[in-house]
Motif scaffolding. Sequence first.
Motif, PDB file in Angstrom:
ATOM      1  N   ASP A   1      50.097  -1.893  -5.871  1.00 24.29           N
ATOM      2  CA  ASP A   1      50.150  -2.148  -7.259  1.00 24.29           C
ATOM      3  C   ASP A   1      48.624  -2.096  -7.485  1.00 24.29           C
ATOM      4  OD1 ASP A   1      50.279  -3.072 -10.011  1.00 24.29           O
ATOM      5  OD2 ASP A   1      51.277  -4.945  -9.257  1.00 24.29           O
ATOM      6  N   TYR A   2      47.975  -1.090  -8.217  1.00 27.38           N
ATOM      7  CA  TYR A   2      46.687  -0.889  -8.354  1.00 27.38           C
ATOM      8  C   TYR A   2      46.245  -0.981  -9.825  1.00 27.38           C
ATOM      9  CZ  TYR A   2      44.915  -0.268  -3.433  1.00 27.38           C
ATOM     10  OH  TYR A   2      44.534  -0.428  -2.194  1.00 27.38           O
ATOM     11  N   THR A   3      45.049  -1.249 -10.207  1.00 26.22           N
ATOM     12  CA  THR A   3      44.752  -1.157 -11.648  1.00 26.22           C
ATOM     13  C   THR A   3      43.167  -0.356 -11.463  1.00 26.22           C
ATOM     14  OG1 THR A   3      45.884  -2.960 -12.511  1.00 26.22           O
ATOM     15  CG2 THR A   3      43.827  -2.232 -13.775  1.00 26.22           C
ATOM     16  N   GLN A   4      43.190   0.462 -12.339  1.00 29.54           N
ATOM     17  CA  GLN A   4      41.649   1.307 -12.464  1.00 29.54           C
ATOM     18  C   GLN A   4      40.858   0.774 -13.460  1.00 29.54           C
ATOM     19  OE1 GLN A   4      42.084   5.336 -13.953  1.00 29.54           O
ATOM     20  NE2 GLN A   4      40.256   6.076 -12.998  1.00 29.54           N
ATOM     21  N   THR A   5      39.470   0.625 -13.307  1.00 33.70           N
ATOM     22  CA  THR A   5      38.638   0.286 -14.366  1.00 33.70           C
ATOM     23  C   THR A   5      37.524   1.115 -14.035  1.00 33.70           C
ATOM     24  OG1 THR A   5      37.411  -1.380 -13.018  1.00 33.70           O
ATOM     25  CG2 THR A   5      39.099  -2.133 -14.645  1.00 33.70           C
ATOM     26  N   THR A   6      36.583   1.519 -15.112  1.00 30.85           N
ATOM     27  CA  THR A   6      35.554   2.466 -15.018  1.00 30.85           C
ATOM     28  C   THR A   6      34.285   1.938 -15.335  1.00 30.85           C
ATOM     29  OG1 THR A   6      36.033   3.602 -17.013  1.00 30.85           O
ATOM     30  CG2 THR A   6      36.960   4.559 -15.010  1.00 30.85           C
ATOM     31  N   ASN A   7      33.057   2.366 -15.177  1.00 27.12           N
ATOM     32  CA  ASN A   7      31.802   2.279 -15.595  1.00 27.12           C
ATOM     33  C   ASN A   7      31.112   3.739 -15.371  1.00 27.12           C
ATOM     34  OD1 ASN A   7      30.798   1.931 -13.201  1.00 27.12           O
ATOM     35  ND2 ASN A   7      29.658   0.089 -13.632  1.00 27.12           N
ATOM     36  N   THR A   8      29.882   3.733 -16.139  1.00 24.63           N
ATOM     37  CA  THR A   8      29.223   5.004 -15.945  1.00 24.63           C
ATOM     38  C   THR A   8      27.775   4.755 -15.552  1.00 24.63           C
ATOM     39  OG1 THR A   8      30.628   5.959 -17.830  1.00 24.63           O
ATOM     40  CG2 THR A   8      28.473   7.154 -17.194  1.00 24.63           C
ATOM     41  N   SER A   9      27.189   5.675 -14.652  1.00 23.95           N
ATOM     42  CA  SER A   9      25.696   5.490 -14.320  1.00 23.95           C
ATOM     43  C   SER A   9      24.981   5.966 -15.439  1.00 23.95           C
ATOM     44  CB  SER A   9      25.640   6.328 -12.953  1.00 23.95           C
ATOM     45  OG  SER A   9      25.761   7.896 -13.404  1.00 23.95           O
ATOM     46  N   GLN A  10      23.611   5.647 -15.330  1.00 24.00           N
ATOM     47  CA  GLN A  10      22.727   6.145 -16.458  1.00 24.00           C
ATOM     48  C   GLN A  10      22.735   7.713 -16.581  1.00 24.00           C
ATOM     49  OE1 GLN A  10      18.779   4.306 -16.769  1.00 24.00           O
ATOM     50  NE2 GLN A  10      19.907   2.079 -17.008  1.00 24.00           N
ATOM     51  N   SER A  11      22.975   8.228 -15.284  1.00 22.58           N
ATOM     52  CA  SER A  11      22.918   9.784 -15.148  1.00 22.58           C
ATOM     53  C   SER A  11      24.268  10.260 -15.549  1.00 22.58           C
ATOM     54  CB  SER A  11      22.836  10.202 -13.818  1.00 22.58           C
ATOM     55  OG  SER A  11      23.820   9.656 -12.933  1.00 22.58           O
ATOM     56  N   GLY A  12      25.310   9.564 -16.235  1.00 21.93           N
ATOM     57  CA  GLY A  12      26.502  10.032 -16.869  1.00 21.93           C
ATOM     58  C   GLY A  12      27.616  10.366 -15.807  1.00 21.93           C
ATOM     59  N   VAL A  13      27.623   9.838 -14.591  1.00 17.75           N
ATOM     60  CA  VAL A  13      28.619   9.794 -13.697  1.00 17.75           C
ATOM     61  C   VAL A  13      29.739   8.765 -13.913  1.00 17.75           C
ATOM     62  CG1 VAL A  13      29.331   9.849 -11.159  1.00 17.75           C
ATOM     63  CG2 VAL A  13      27.154  11.049 -11.830  1.00 17.75           C
ATOM     64  N   GLU A  14      30.853   9.052 -14.205  1.00 15.06           N
ATOM     65  CA  GLU A  14      31.860   8.034 -14.262  1.00 15.06           C
ATOM     66  C   GLU A  14      32.368   7.477 -13.161  1.00 15.06           C
ATOM     67  OE1 GLU A  14      35.206   7.617 -17.470  1.00 15.06           O
ATOM     68  OE2 GLU A  14      36.219   8.273 -15.702  1.00 15.06           O
ATOM     69  N   ILE A  15      32.498   6.111 -12.691  1.00 18.32           N
ATOM     70  CA  ILE A  15      32.620   5.789 -11.415  1.00 18.32           C
ATOM     71  C   ILE A  15      34.128   4.884 -11.655  1.00 18.32           C
ATOM     72  CG2 ILE A  15      32.029   4.335  -9.413  1.00 18.32           C
ATOM     73  CD1 ILE A  15      29.226   5.029 -10.151  1.00 18.32           C
ATOM     74  N   SER A  16      35.034   5.356 -10.966  1.00 15.73           N
ATOM     75  CA  SER A  16      36.325   4.439 -11.008  1.00 15.73           C
ATOM     76  C   SER A  16      36.375   3.338  -9.924  1.00 15.73           C
ATOM     77  CB  SER A  16      37.466   5.544 -10.774  1.00 15.73           C
ATOM     78  OG  SER A  16      37.717   6.207 -11.700  1.00 15.73           O
ATOM     79  N   TYR A  17      37.053   2.299 -10.183  1.00 17.42           N
ATOM     80  CA  TYR A  17      37.109   1.174  -9.267  1.00 17.42           C
ATOM     81  C   TYR A  17      38.863   0.796  -9.419  1.00 17.42           C
ATOM     82  CZ  TYR A  17      32.434   0.823 -10.442  1.00 17.42           C
ATOM     83  OH  TYR A  17      30.965   1.153 -10.620  1.00 17.42           O
ATOM     84  N   TRP A  18      39.568   1.103  -8.071  1.00 17.06           N
ATOM     85  CA  TRP A  18      40.746   1.067  -7.870  1.00 17.06           C
ATOM     86  C   TRP A  18      41.134  -0.391  -7.248  1.00 17.06           C
ATOM     87  CZ3 TRP A  18      44.362   3.886 -10.175  1.00 17.06           C
ATOM     88  CH2 TRP A  18      44.140   5.108 -10.693  1.00 17.06           C
ATOM     89  N   VAL A  19      41.347  -1.291  -7.875  1.00 18.99           N
ATOM     90  CA  VAL A  19      41.610  -2.752  -7.055  1.00 18.99           C
ATOM     91  C   VAL A  19      43.007  -3.347  -7.208  1.00 18.99           C
ATOM     92  CG1 VAL A  19      39.088  -3.285  -7.483  1.00 18.99           C
ATOM     93  CG2 VAL A  19      40.968  -4.187  -9.080  1.00 18.99           C
TER      94      VAL A  19
END
Length: 503
Positions: free
Chosen positions: A274-292
């Motif tokens: 049972d995972y939920t995804q959140t994201t943020n973005t580096s200053q260089s514009g790479v979106e990073i997903s976090y599956w917790v």
Amino acid sequence: MRSAPLRRVCGALLVALVSVGALAGCRGDGPDSAEKSTARPSATQTPSATASLPAETDPPADPDDPALDSALSEPVEDSVYPDVGDPSVDSLHYDLDLAWTPDSRTLVGDATIELRSTADGDHLQLDLGEPLEVSAVTLDGADAPFEHEGKDLVVSVPVVKDERYVLEVRYSGTPETTPAPTTRTDFSTSGWAITPSGETWTMQEPYGAFTWYPVNDQPADKALYDITVTVPSPWVAVANGVLADQTEHDGLTTSSWHLSEPASSYLVTVATGDYTQTTNTSQSGVEISYWVPSDRPGLAQGLESAAAGLDWLEALLGPYPFDSLGFLLVDSKSGMETQTLITLGATDYTTSGAVLVHEMAHQWYGDEITPDDWRDVWMNEGMAMYLQGCWQAEEDGRSVDSVMDEYAAFESALRAKAGPPAAYDPTQFGNSNVYYGPALMWHELRKRIGDEAFWKVVRDWPARAPGTNANRDDYLDWLVDQTHVDRSFFEDWLLSPTTPPRS
Ligand SMILES: [Zn+2]
């Protein structure tokens, strides 16, 4: 691989721990303060539905599609673990359709593998865990005779050198992890792991992908991946690459993941739960997903510093090399640089800024360019550990030299215990000897040739041949050519039973 082993982590993390005043919690061996906080990532109820494979909708596989050429490899027999993998197979693409029923712990699999035979012969051999029962094998659509003894799946078919084939394997069963050839304290098995609630996750270095799919499980054979997994809702499956499709039907959720850059099998990851995804973005514009795990959303906040860590790495190494980046939290005490989707246990250490940087550094050193033989895992760990040390020095406002002095304090003992970094004891895979000595080597090289030349070499190596493998001779030839430093410098650090002198 992984961040440095926990027993060594204490040394490596000294800097960080001192800075937060937590040194007293760090013991030399065995479980330390980091492990104590290892809670199971979630306490999810196990859904009861039975998962089955959805009807086949994929177009017929075409092994001659030029799009597969990026996955052409030169497979080798591993010099450290020769029983795993077969150099007569060059897998190009794995299309894995899987259904996981947590209630009964049953995996149903339909693997469609496009491959090239590297030799004329009378069979194809892949690795596949013994607990999985194979029900059918076809080659180019025709039934093919096979034997499955131990982990060896041998398909008796005539094959021609450089011809491409489509091998389909149907199988089912309850996967079992395989013993890992290591004395590390943060893991002892590898492959498909099942939690008490029936969630699943994988870490599989140096091998163990074969515990859940038929594979040429040796790093020289990179391949493309499409992984589709069906699980009972509300659970989902998370795997490398980008989420290409997700559908719900009859109480089941099917998630399809596409990895567009070739990967070695030890860099493949998949988890269900049972995972939920959140994201943020580096200053260089790479979106990073976090599956917790959905019941522990706070874990994601602890990972968000990865964006700043990525910016720090990109300033040194150049643009992040892949199409996507994410982190996947699982029920482990270790961490693994699985390609585009880093797999982390939910411990204080494995989710620390130092480990996030370490595993992201591997996306260049290990994933983008990968050793073709396990004897050269130092290629991955030396640079990841060196970059981790540089990052730590900046964090703490002190010199890289002082961090290296700490590394050096135990380097001789590591060599004596587990062997030289590039000629290690095969029963001690991933021991700290492959981390710290090579990290010191890089620092010594930096002092010899100066910052500008050093960082150019560090940046140019993975960019030189993206998505490929390298062997030791190629790397050393290239380093000597670029740096004009004598080959014996590198060989002493990599192969000497004793620590070379530091300047
Ligand atoms: Zn590592």
